[in-house]
Structure formats: structure tokens, C-alpha cells
Design an enzyme around this catalytic site. Structure first.
Site, PDB file in Angstrom:
ATOM      1  N   TYR A 140      31.521 -27.370  90.403  1.00 28.20           N
ATOM      2  CA  TYR A 140      31.440 -27.047  91.831  1.00 28.20           C
ATOM      3  C   TYR A 140      32.132 -28.119  92.665  1.00 28.20           C
ATOM      4  O   TYR A 140      32.930 -27.820  93.559  1.00 28.20           O
ATOM      5  CB  TYR A 140      29.963 -26.918  92.231  1.00 28.20           C
ATOM      6  N   SER A 149      32.549 -27.401 101.181  1.00 32.28           N
ATOM      7  CA  SER A 149      31.175 -27.867 101.051  1.00 32.28           C
ATOM      8  C   SER A 149      31.209 -29.354 101.306  1.00 32.28           C
ATOM      9  O   SER A 149      32.268 -29.980 101.197  1.00 32.28           O
ATOM     10  CB  SER A 149      30.668 -27.604  99.625  1.00 32.28           C
TER      11      SER A 149
END
Length: 260
Positions: free
Chosen positions: A155, A142
Site C-alpha cells: 500500500y 494517502s
């Protein structure tokens, strides 16, 4: 059909019954790769979509937070297709909260599914790849593998970890035909993100289009979403001859997010 460059290869894509994972699986299938799907929810729909592309498809419902499930899935793939040639580690979950309020069990789940699962699939896929001297490990990290955002501690930690795992895996196999790279998308329009847009529009009493502008305007200079298909095309590029010496990169596909 000579342009189908991945005929005879098998791709395992985790978290691939919808969204990014399914998009990537479909692009790889168009190149002729047999596909092993994994994930929750509707399975028959995605299986039919892949089958329609003229390849073999199998499904394994491994819970990516459980090492024993992952081991079973890798054994299943070896039995069904002979082994994994292309491994796409895509499975992921999200939870948003400040560090001091972050539920411990959510932290554990995010680290397990977003990071530890990729270690398990990688360690189990490598022997076959090393034996055949060809393999592609593609970790869907990401933009949060490169930069942080408030409220996303677990995350961001997991995705930074994925980028680190990518580099080490690439280095350990640097003299072989096995490569490992990470793709770092910004905003991708998935059903999950669409829900966020709908919620924002409802909460602020604005149109869907305005909610999209707000979401993208905060971080993504291009003001456009990356699509699952684009991610699939980049994954396919890594699998091509052009990708033979691309090793250990974290390739951002983020509309300029990290260029700022």
C-alpha cells in the site's frame, strides 16, 4: 443555480459505489458535473443518490486490475458524455502483513489496483483534456504516499508511486489547462474503517468511542476523522479557478499526522 461551477463537465470517479469515492462524486455532482461511477457492490443506491442531485449519471463496472476493462470504461465514458474532464483515481485495496510474509498475489493486486490503474486512466483521459485545454486529474493517494507504516509495504509503495505519477503528469502538462494533483488523507471514516473500529472494540472489550480514540490517538493529532465530503470539497477546489496553477502537489488532509 449559477453557483454550480462544474455544469457541462464530466467526472469519472473510480471505486465510487461507496466510501470516499461516492462522497467525492456527490460533492462534484452538487456542482453540476455529470458522473461516471465505478465499483462493486450496490450500484442502484449510489446511482439514485447522484441522480437526485440533478445531474446525469452512468456506471461502468470495470475491474481496475485489468487494463482492458479500464480501456472499455474510458471508451464508454467518451461515447456517453464525450470524454472525461475530471478524473478522480480513488480505487484502492489494502492488505496488512510484514514484508517477508506478504502474499505475492496480494502485492500484485494492490500495485495493480492502487497504482497501475491510475496510469491507465490517466493516459487514456489526457488526449481529450489536452484537446479541450482543460482537465483535472485528482489522485486519491494517502498519508501513506508521504510516510510509511509497518505491515503496509504494498500500500505504501503504491501510494508513494501515485504521488510520483502525479508530479510527472503535472510537469508534462504544466503549460496547459490540465492539472494533476494528489490528495493524501489520514484516517477517513468509511464502512471499511468502521469495521476495523468494531473489531478493535470487540477484541479489547471496550466501547466504540474508546476504540476510535485508540485508532486516532496513535497517528492523528486532531483526534478526528477526515470525511469523504471534506475530500470532495478539496477536489472541487482543485477544479475551481483557484486551482488553475496548483500543479503536482500532494495535499495532506491528515489532522496533523505528517506534521509530527
Amino acid at each position: 443555480m449559477s453557483d454550480r461551477t462544474l455544469v457541462g463537465k464530466t467526472a469519472l470517479v473510480t471505486g465510487s459505489t461507496s466510501g470516499i469515492g461516492l462522497g467525492i462524486a456527490k460533492v462534484l455532482a452538487k456542482q453540476g458535473a455529470n458522473i461516471v461511477l465505478n465499483g462493486f457492490g450496490d450500484v442502484e443506491g449510489p446511482k439514485a443518490e447522484i441522480t437526485a442531485l440533478g445531474v446525469q449519471v452512468a456506471y461502468h463496472g470495470a475491474d481496475m486490475s485489468k487494463a482492458s476493462d479500464i480501456e472499455a470504461m474510458m471508451t464508454f465514458t467518451a461515447t456517453t458524455f464525450g470524454g472525461v474532464d475530471i478524473l478522480v483515481n480513488n480505487a484502492g485495496i489494502q492488505h496488512v502483513a510484514s514484508v517477508e510474509d506478504f502474499p505475492v498475489e496480494r502485492w500484485d493486486a494492490i500495485i495493480a489496483i492502487n497504482l497501475t490503474s491510475a496510469f491507465h486512466t490517466t493516459r487514456l483521459a489526457l488526449p481529450h483534456m489536452q484537446k479541450t485545454n482543460w482537465g483535472r486529474i485528482i489522485n486519491i493517494a494517502s498519508v501513506h504516499g508521504l510516510v510509511g507504516s509497518a505491515q503496509k509495504s504494498a500500500y505504501v509503495a503504491a501510494k508513494h508511486g501515485i504521488v510520483g505519477l502525479t508530479k510527472v503528469t503535472a510537469l508534462e502538462n504544466a503549460t496547459t489547462g490540465v492539472t494533476c494533483n494528489a490528495i493524501c488523507p489520514g484516517w477517513v471514516l468509511t464502512p471499511l474503517v468502521q469495521k476495523q473500529i468494531d473489531a478493535k472494540a470487540a477484541a479489547l472489550g471496550i466501547s466504540n468511542a474508546e476504540a476510535v480514540k485508540l485508532l486516532l490517538g496513535e497517528k492523528e493529532p486532531s483526534m478526528q476523522f477526515t470525511t469523504p465530503e471534506e475530500l470532495g470539497e478539496l477536489a472541487t477546489f482543485f477544479c475551481s479557478n483557484a486551482g488553475n496553477n496548483i500543479r503536482g502537489v500532494a495535499w495532506n488532509m491528515d489532522g496533523g499526522w505528517t506534521a509530527q
